[in-house]
Design a protein around this motif. Structure first.
Motif, PDB file in Angstrom:
ATOM      1  N   ASP A  42     114.246 -14.255  69.363  1.00  0.00           N
ATOM      2  CA  ASP A  42     113.067 -14.209  70.232  1.00  0.00           C
ATOM      3  C   ASP A  42     113.125 -13.035  71.201  1.00  0.00           C
ATOM      4  O   ASP A  42     112.113 -12.366  71.443  1.00  0.00           O
ATOM      5  CB  ASP A  42     112.922 -15.518  71.007  1.00  0.00           C
ATOM      6  N   ASP A  43     114.317 -12.779  71.747  1.00  0.00           N
ATOM      7  CA  ASP A  43     114.470 -11.678  72.701  1.00  0.00           C
ATOM      8  C   ASP A  43     114.302 -10.331  72.004  1.00  0.00           C
ATOM      9  O   ASP A  43     113.658  -9.418  72.541  1.00  0.00           O
ATOM     10  CB  ASP A  43     115.854 -11.737  73.360  1.00  0.00           C
ATOM     11  N   ARG A  45     112.670  -9.651  69.123  1.00  0.00           N
ATOM     12  CA  ARG A  45     111.287  -9.459  68.688  1.00  0.00           C
ATOM     13  C   ARG A  45     110.382  -9.085  69.860  1.00  0.00           C
ATOM     14  O   ARG A  45     109.559  -8.169  69.760  1.00  0.00           O
ATOM     15  CB  ARG A  45     110.777 -10.737  68.010  1.00  0.00           C
ATOM     16  N   GLU A  46     110.541  -9.780  70.971  1.00  0.00           N
ATOM     17  CA  GLU A  46     109.715  -9.470  72.146  1.00  0.00           C
ATOM     18  C   GLU A  46     110.011  -8.071  72.669  1.00  0.00           C
ATOM     19  O   GLU A  46     109.099  -7.311  73.022  1.00  0.00           O
ATOM     20  CB  GLU A  46     109.971 -10.506  73.230  1.00  0.00           C
ATOM     21  N   ALA A  47     111.295  -7.704  72.698  1.00  0.00           N
ATOM     22  CA  ALA A  47     111.676  -6.387  73.221  1.00  0.00           C
ATOM     23  C   ALA A  47     111.193  -5.258  72.322  1.00  0.00           C
ATOM     24  O   ALA A  47     110.841  -4.176  72.809  1.00  0.00           O
ATOM     25  CB  ALA A  47     113.195  -6.317  73.383  1.00  0.00           C
ATOM     26  N   ASP A  50     107.814  -4.404  73.513  1.00  0.00           N
ATOM     27  CA  ASP A  50     107.641  -4.278  74.962  1.00  0.00           C
ATOM     28  C   ASP A  50     107.440  -2.809  75.353  1.00  0.00           C
ATOM     29  O   ASP A  50     108.349  -1.986  75.163  1.00  0.00           O
ATOM     30  CB  ASP A  50     108.866  -4.840  75.687  1.00  0.00           C
ATOM     31  N   ILE A 290     115.740  -9.670  80.494  1.00  0.00           N
ATOM     32  CA  ILE A 290     115.824 -10.161  79.116  1.00  0.00           C
ATOM     33  C   ILE A 290     116.811 -11.317  79.101  1.00  0.00           C
ATOM     34  O   ILE A 290     117.977 -11.148  79.471  1.00  0.00           O
ATOM     35  CB  ILE A 290     116.278  -9.059  78.149  1.00  0.00           C
ATOM     36  N   HIS A 335     109.491  -4.098  64.226  1.00  0.00           N
ATOM     37  CA  HIS A 335     108.345  -4.902  64.634  1.00  0.00           C
ATOM     38  C   HIS A 335     107.569  -4.093  65.666  1.00  0.00           C
ATOM     39  O   HIS A 335     108.118  -3.274  66.375  1.00  0.00           O
ATOM     40  CB  HIS A 335     108.823  -6.234  65.234  1.00  0.00           C
ATOM     41  N   GLY A 336     106.266  -4.346  65.743  1.00  0.00           N
ATOM     42  CA  GLY A 336     105.456  -3.656  66.742  1.00  0.00           C
ATOM     43  C   GLY A 336     105.033  -2.275  66.287  1.00  0.00           C
ATOM     44  O   GLY A 336     105.035  -1.954  65.094  1.00  0.00           O
TER      45      GLY A 336
END
Length: 395
Positions: A42-43, A45-47, A50, A290, A335-336
């Motif tokens: 989760d950390d 993927r979110e980062a 970001d 984070i 990702h992103g």
């Protein structure tokens, strides 16, 4: 925390320990400079998405890990850029990797795979990294860019010098950079004098026709990145996939019996043993928290794609190979906005390489001791993959 030795030898067991005890921790980069390592799915993927984590080196504070450096003519690439420059340049090359374009490339990719297997012959032994996994993507990416055959040099030597630096030969990386710069300088001059129907000629036309859209350094850096990343990641994807299947004979037999399962299998193989342990380094543009840990502005963040892909909080029994699992959301290629631009091509090459190999050789088995992994904190790939193979009698 000095984990370099452990991470080089046993990355997955170290990542498992860190996910449980220190999901955001300080480590030393390959140059000894500090960085923050993030390991939970989760950390990570979110980062990855970001915007406060920048790829632009100008946001790095003095003394932090920055990764290997390149001259400006090769450094102005997408791996060092944030929007809006990243958006502008990515859009220029994105058309080369559309689903329609990739479908058009499948036939020539298969023809290349078949030629490489023809060279192996009906039976024998070989290193499948050197004879198959490495030459296939370099031929494909050079054809896409329009690089003449007589200019297709030993890119693996250059990439190894950067990705897997040899402490006993500190000048090797610099020599590789000089060689690459000279190669691309000559290549650009060649393509300007003899343009053709290829991606590199198209990019040069954009540069020469509208200098505001693509600078000379951006042009050179983009060509370098397409070649470097298009080759490096796919070599590891193919080699790792073959190795994993050899270690899982039941799964190998399943694909022989039902080749239609290859697309799903490749996705799971990417999750299980992807080409990169870490995403490209990022720099905090402000203090950022984070998993409860504050990373000060300017400090380096390393996001572990492989640790995230083995996180049991996201994937059940993550250390097991399972072609029936839901692999959606895996992070093997990022990702992103920085998701690997060449991912569709890399996936197609891996599917085709496996299909051709399994069709040709019903007997395929590893030879000798377990192959060695390249000593890199970032890349995940084999030094070699010795196998014994045999085709059907009369084939």
């Amino acid at each position: 925390m000095d984990l370099q030795g452990e991470l080089l030898e046993h990355p997955y067991s170290v990542y498992e320990r860190l996910r449980d005890s220190a999901p955001v921790c300080r480590i030393s980069g390959t140059d000894g400079a500090p960085a923050w390592l993030v390991t939970r799915y989760d950390d990570v993927r979110e980062a990855l998405a970001d915007p406060r984590l920048s790829l632009d080196k100008t946001n790095a504070a003095e003394g932090n890990y920055r990764g290997f450096s390149l001259p400006p003519a090769l450094d102005a690439n997408l791996l060092n850029m944030d929007p809006p420059d990243h958006t502008r340049i990515r859009s220029l090359v994105g058309r080369a990797f559309t689903p329609r374009r990739i479908e058009q490339l499948r036939t020539p990719i298969r023809a290349t795979a078949d030629r490489l297997l023809d060279a192996l012959g009906p039976a024998g032994s070989a290193d499948l990294v050197a004879a198959y996994a490495a030459p296939l993507p370099i031929i494909v990416i050079c054809d896409l860019l329009g690089i003449p055959e007589d200019r297709r040099l030993d890119f693996r030597t250059w990439t190894d010098a950067l990705i897997v630096p040899d402490p006993s030969r500190p000048e090797a990386a610099k020599a590789a950079v000089r060689a690459m710069l000279g190669f691309f300088t000559e290549l650009m001059a060649h393509k300007r004098s003899q343009p053709a129907d290829d991606l590199l000629s198209d990019l040069i036309a954009v540069r020469d026709g509208d200098g505001d859209r693509l600078s000379e350094d951006e042009l050179m850096s983009l060509a370098f990145l397409i070649l470097f990343a298009g080759y490096e990641n796919t070599v590891q994807l193919i080699g790792n996939a073959i190795h994993t299947l050899l270690q899982h004979p039941d799964h190998l037999a399943l694909l022989r019996k039902d080749p239609s399962r290859l697309p799903a299998a490749v996705t799971e193989l990417m999750r299980y043993e992807g080409p990169a342990l870490l995403a490209i380094r990022r720099f905090a543009t402000e203090d950022i928290t984070i998993a409860g840990v504050t990373v000060p502005a300017g400090e380096t963040v390393l996001l572990s794609l492989s640790a995230a892909n083995r996180d049991p909080a996201r994937f059940s029994r993550p250390d097991a190979l399972d072609f029936d699992r839901d692999t959606s959301g895996h992070l093997a290629l990022g990702h992103g906005i920085h998701y690997c631009l060449g991912a569709p091509l890399a996936r197609a090459e891996t599917e085709i390489a496996l299909a051709a190999l399994l069709e040709r050789y019903p007997t395929l088995e590893p030879v000798g001791p377990a192959p060695q992994w390249r000593q890199s904190l970032r890349a995940r790939g084999l030094k070699e993959l010795p196998v014994r193979y045999a085709a059907l009698t009369g084939s």
